[in-house]
Design a protein around this motif. Sequence first.
Motif, PDB file in Angstrom:
ATOM      1  N   LEU A  35      -5.006  -5.853   1.367  1.00 39.19           N
ATOM      2  CA  LEU A  35      -5.052  -4.664   0.545  1.00 39.19           C
ATOM      3  C   LEU A  35      -4.749  -3.388   1.187  1.00 39.19           C
ATOM      4  O   LEU A  35      -3.648  -2.650   0.740  1.00 39.19           O
ATOM      5  CB  LEU A  35      -6.200  -4.439  -0.102  1.00 39.19           C
ATOM      6  CG  LEU A  35      -6.651  -5.348  -1.360  1.00 39.19           C
ATOM      7  CD1 LEU A  35      -7.993  -5.129  -2.095  1.00 39.19           C
ATOM      8  CD2 LEU A  35      -5.603  -5.186  -2.360  1.00 39.19           C
ATOM      9  N   TRP A  56      -1.601  -1.210   0.748  1.00 30.35           N
ATOM     10  CA  TRP A  56      -1.791   0.275   0.362  1.00 30.35           C
ATOM     11  C   TRP A  56      -0.756   1.044   1.566  1.00 30.35           C
ATOM     12  O   TRP A  56      -0.190   2.035   1.051  1.00 30.35           O
ATOM     13  CB  TRP A  56      -3.237   0.260   0.172  1.00 30.35           C
ATOM     14  CG  TRP A  56      -3.312   2.008   0.006  1.00 30.35           C
ATOM     15  CD1 TRP A  56      -3.075   2.492  -1.172  1.00 30.35           C
ATOM     16  CD2 TRP A  56      -4.108   3.040   0.724  1.00 30.35           C
ATOM     17  NE1 TRP A  56      -3.791   3.980  -1.159  1.00 30.35           N
ATOM     18  CE2 TRP A  56      -4.337   4.178   0.043  1.00 30.35           C
ATOM     19  CE3 TRP A  56      -4.792   2.942   2.195  1.00 30.35           C
ATOM     20  CZ2 TRP A  56      -4.908   5.292   0.376  1.00 30.35           C
ATOM     21  CZ3 TRP A  56      -5.370   4.039   2.668  1.00 30.35           C
ATOM     22  CH2 TRP A  56      -5.431   5.172   1.828  1.00 30.35           C
ATOM     23  N   SER A  90      -0.317  -4.173 -16.822  1.00 33.18           N
ATOM     24  CA  SER A  90      -1.459  -4.421 -15.853  1.00 33.18           C
ATOM     25  C   SER A  90      -2.861  -4.670 -16.545  1.00 33.18           C
ATOM     26  O   SER A  90      -3.525  -5.487 -16.512  1.00 33.18           O
ATOM     27  CB  SER A  90      -1.540  -3.588 -14.655  1.00 33.18           C
ATOM     28  OG  SER A  90      -0.375  -3.539 -14.029  1.00 33.18           O
ATOM     29  N   LEU A 143      -6.039  -6.316 -15.733  1.00 36.46           N
ATOM     30  CA  LEU A 143      -6.953  -6.046 -14.246  1.00 36.46           C
ATOM     31  C   LEU A 143      -8.101  -5.342 -14.087  1.00 36.46           C
ATOM     32  O   LEU A 143      -8.942  -5.506 -13.561  1.00 36.46           O
ATOM     33  CB  LEU A 143      -5.832  -5.534 -13.435  1.00 36.46           C
ATOM     34  CG  LEU A 143      -4.450  -6.280 -13.060  1.00 36.46           C
ATOM     35  CD1 LEU A 143      -3.443  -5.331 -12.090  1.00 36.46           C
ATOM     36  CD2 LEU A 143      -4.987  -7.364 -12.290  1.00 36.46           C
ATOM     37  N   LEU A 179      -2.080   1.723  -7.947  1.00 37.27           N
ATOM     38  CA  LEU A 179      -2.899   0.567  -8.194  1.00 37.27           C
ATOM     39  C   LEU A 179      -3.623   0.109  -6.863  1.00 37.27           C
ATOM     40  O   LEU A 179      -4.800  -0.207  -7.073  1.00 37.27           O
ATOM     41  CB  LEU A 179      -1.991  -0.674  -8.766  1.00 37.27           C
ATOM     42  CG  LEU A 179      -2.519  -1.881  -8.660  1.00 37.27           C
ATOM     43  CD1 LEU A 179      -3.679  -2.236  -9.736  1.00 37.27           C
ATOM     44  CD2 LEU A 179      -1.433  -3.202  -8.894  1.00 37.27           C
ATOM     45  N   LEU A 180      -3.061   0.014  -5.752  1.00 32.34           N
ATOM     46  CA  LEU A 180      -3.537  -0.310  -4.516  1.00 32.34           C
ATOM     47  C   LEU A 180      -4.655   0.562  -4.288  1.00 32.34           C
ATOM     48  O   LEU A 180      -5.736   0.598  -3.337  1.00 32.34           O
ATOM     49  CB  LEU A 180      -2.720  -0.582  -3.409  1.00 32.34           C
ATOM     50  CG  LEU A 180      -1.810  -1.567  -3.663  1.00 32.34           C
ATOM     51  CD1 LEU A 180      -0.454  -1.529  -2.648  1.00 32.34           C
ATOM     52  CD2 LEU A 180      -2.675  -3.051  -3.195  1.00 32.34           C
ATOM     53  N   LEU A 217      -7.639  -0.311  -6.179  1.00 33.96           N
ATOM     54  CA  LEU A 217      -8.264  -1.531  -5.507  1.00 33.96           C
ATOM     55  C   LEU A 217      -9.032  -1.373  -4.171  1.00 33.96           C
ATOM     56  O   LEU A 217      -9.995  -1.955  -3.962  1.00 33.96           O
ATOM     57  CB  LEU A 217      -7.165  -2.491  -5.199  1.00 33.96           C
ATOM     58  CG  LEU A 217      -6.460  -2.982  -6.697  1.00 33.96           C
ATOM     59  CD1 LEU A 217      -5.437  -3.925  -6.500  1.00 33.96           C
ATOM     60  CD2 LEU A 217      -7.631  -3.722  -7.651  1.00 33.96           C
ATOM     61  N   LYS A 239     -12.147   0.363  -4.816  1.00 29.95           N
ATOM     62  CA  LYS A 239     -13.243  -0.670  -5.421  1.00 29.95           C
ATOM     63  C   LYS A 239     -13.602  -1.526  -4.359  1.00 29.95           C
ATOM     64  O   LYS A 239     -14.926  -1.889  -4.434  1.00 29.95           O
ATOM     65  CB  LYS A 239     -12.256  -1.446  -6.356  1.00 29.95           C
ATOM     66  CG  LYS A 239     -13.229  -2.329  -7.270  1.00 29.95           C
ATOM     67  CD  LYS A 239     -12.357  -3.104  -8.506  1.00 29.95           C
ATOM     68  CE  LYS A 239     -13.127  -4.181  -9.251  1.00 29.95           C
ATOM     69  NZ  LYS A 239     -12.444  -4.829 -10.007  1.00 29.95           N
ATOM     70  N   HIS A 240     -12.879  -2.039  -3.436  1.00 33.12           N
ATOM     71  CA  HIS A 240     -13.235  -3.200  -2.565  1.00 33.12           C
ATOM     72  C   HIS A 240     -13.936  -2.631  -1.513  1.00 33.12           C
ATOM     73  O   HIS A 240     -14.433  -3.071  -0.366  1.00 33.12           O
ATOM     74  CB  HIS A 240     -12.437  -4.318  -2.391  1.00 33.12           C
ATOM     75  CG  HIS A 240     -12.039  -4.949  -3.531  1.00 33.12           C
ATOM     76  ND1 HIS A 240     -12.668  -6.015  -3.905  1.00 33.12           N
ATOM     77  CD2 HIS A 240     -10.990  -4.854  -4.286  1.00 33.12           C
ATOM     78  CE1 HIS A 240     -12.302  -6.396  -4.920  1.00 33.12           C
ATOM     79  NE2 HIS A 240     -11.038  -5.746  -5.574  1.00 33.12           N
TER      80      HIS A 240
END
Length: 328
Positions: A34, A38, A79, A85, A265-266, A269, A272-273
Amino acid sequence: MNNKKKNPDQKPEMSSSSSSSSSQKKQTLFISSLILLWYTSNIGVLLLNKFLLSNYGFKFPIFLTMCHMSACAILSYLSIVFLKLVPLQHLKSRSQFMKVATLSIVFCASVVGGNVSLRYLPVSFNQAVGATTPFFTALFAYLMTFKREAWVTYGALVPVVTGVVIASGGEPGFHWFGFIMCISATAARAFKSVLQGILLSSDGEKLNSMNLMLYMSPIAVIALLPVTIVMEPDVMSVTLSLARQHKYMWILLLVNSVMAYSANLLNFLVTKHTSALTLQVLGNAKGAVAVVISILLFRNPVTVMGIGGYSITVLGVVAYGETKRRFR
């Protein structure tokens, strides 16, 4: 003879440990992938913007921004609505819509300003100026919400500004209009961040970044269309002419626009992670990586004074993030 009895629980424990280790490795690989994607999308869209606007003869930053926003609108819808997503969040009132529209206009201004600046400034200096975002964020937060940080936190912003002043003096490709547009874009980006915290502060109106992009993008396209027609009236004729000369013109525009969406988007993500702090550290490193790659690709001249100024700014940004975390 001593008979050794086997522990029946031993094998399951080893199996559980092995499974946990394998799961952890997969998670690490996923997060690393990711972050790599990114970096690639963020740096890629920046460099491709510079290539199109300065080296390719495509001198239409407003239209380019409109292409980015169109891609974000379409891909956000796909998405969220089809790929699911993230859950779809609905706008619940006219008031909430007006707040999102206001954010969209400010966001547009920051992106257009950044793209315009790339026509006149090298990517390395553009990134140095962009690194002052924390300074403007702290300034707007104080002016708009009267939120005060510890004095040591404000002190960490001194090298952020000082570094840009030094870098400006040592920048061979310095251009006043490009600098004004770049600093305006940076201020608008910080203003949007603070404004978002004010306008969408209630639990009922909060939107995650993916849903916010879904609603902001179409508004941005509608706002940019008349501006493009008035300020870049020959965009279609020149673009078609370039497309006849360079067969990859449309592919470059398409890839550039998709990368603009994938960067958002990345960003969502990765946050988030990992965490907001990890994203901040990675963001600081990303700027430095973008500077190095741009110098290697575009061969723009740099000076020791310019590199020193940018380094001071980056160190100031790191110090600001650390002091803000410690002195909450």
